[in-house]
Scaffold this motif. Structure first.
Motif, PDB file in Angstrom:
ATOM      1  N   TYR A   1     -10.788  21.791 -10.194  1.00 28.49           N
ATOM      2  CA  TYR A   1     -10.986  23.164  -9.738  1.00 28.49           C
ATOM      3  C   TYR A   1     -11.531  23.304  -8.321  1.00 28.49           C
ATOM      4  O   TYR A   1     -11.321  24.325  -7.689  1.00 28.49           O
ATOM      5  CB  TYR A   1     -11.920  23.901 -10.700  1.00 28.49           C
ATOM      6  N   LEU A   2     -12.251  22.317  -7.830  1.00 20.37           N
ATOM      7  CA  LEU A   2     -12.921  22.492  -6.539  1.00 20.37           C
ATOM      8  C   LEU A   2     -12.236  21.794  -5.375  1.00 20.37           C
ATOM      9  O   LEU A   2     -12.332  22.243  -4.242  1.00 20.37           O
ATOM     10  CB  LEU A   2     -14.374  22.012  -6.625  1.00 20.37           C
TER      11      LEU A   2
ATOM     12  N   ASP B   1     -10.135  23.831  -2.766  1.00 16.86           N
ATOM     13  CA  ASP B   1     -10.809  24.811  -1.917  1.00 16.86           C
ATOM     14  C   ASP B   1     -11.905  24.204  -1.048  1.00 16.86           C
ATOM     15  O   ASP B   1     -12.274  24.769  -0.028  1.00 16.86           O
ATOM     16  CB  ASP B   1     -11.426  25.920  -2.779  1.00 16.86           C
TER      17      ASP B   1
ATOM     18  N   HIS C   1     -22.029  23.505   1.209  1.00 14.61           N
ATOM     19  CA  HIS C   1     -21.161  24.339   0.388  1.00 14.61           C
ATOM     20  C   HIS C   1     -21.893  25.586  -0.102  1.00 14.61           C
ATOM     21  O   HIS C   1     -21.397  26.699   0.018  1.00 14.61           O
ATOM     22  CB  HIS C   1     -20.630  23.529  -0.793  1.00 14.61           C
TER      23      HIS C   1
ATOM     24  N   ASP D   1     -14.441  28.903  -6.201  1.00 15.03           N
ATOM     25  CA  ASP D   1     -15.527  27.980  -6.503  1.00 15.03           C
ATOM     26  C   ASP D   1     -16.807  28.723  -6.893  1.00 15.03           C
ATOM     27  O   ASP D   1     -17.582  28.239  -7.710  1.00 15.03           O
ATOM     28  CB  ASP D   1     -15.778  26.988  -5.362  1.00 15.03           C
TER      29      ASP D   1
END
Length: 138
Positions: A48-49, A52, A62, A72
């Motif tokens: 998922y991260l 991005d 971040h 995110d």
């Protein structure tokens, strides 16, 4: 940042009964390569991260620039993430020193990077709920 002597002092992984704790100087690549980091958290980073966020990005960087419009942000919100920070005790007189505070990901992203700078915020640690990680569907 702010004359920290040993960079590795803020690269750690700990856990207790309810939560996982990740030092904010870790980058995502180091988390993926750390055998102690929970497999499910590594899977979330990979699945998922990584599209991005560059894997060389530190947790500190971040979360400092994280905004509510990003995917995110939703991932970390679902993980019920909290972020431990150091900030000025007094915004007017910086010589008073720092205090430690824990923000939810929602509270932290409400502040702009400029506001975080004015408060002297230094991101120290990511805290993830074990129950939320368990309930997160991969």
């Amino acid at each position: 940042m702010n004359n920290i002597v040993n960079e590795n002092d803020f690269k750690y992984y700990m856990q207790d009964i309810e939560r996982y704790y990740f030092g904010a100087r870790y980058n995502y690549n180091e988390l993926l390569n750390n055998e102690m980091v929970p497999f499910k958290f590594k899977t979330i980073i990979s699945k998922y991260l990584k599209d991005d966020v560059d894997l060389d990005t530190t947790l500190e960087s971040h979360f400092f620039y994280l905004n509510k419009d990003s995917f995110d942000y939703r991932v970390f919100k679902q993980l019920r993430s909290r972020i431990r920070v150091s900030e000025y005790k007094n915004n007017v007189d910086e010589s008073k020193g720092f205090k430690e505070k824990v923000y939810t990901v929602e509270q932290l992203t409400k502040m702009s990077p400029e506001e975080k700078l004015s408060k002297g915020i230094i991101i120290r640690e990511l805290i993830v709920s074990k129950l939320a990680l368990f309930a997160f569907s991969v």
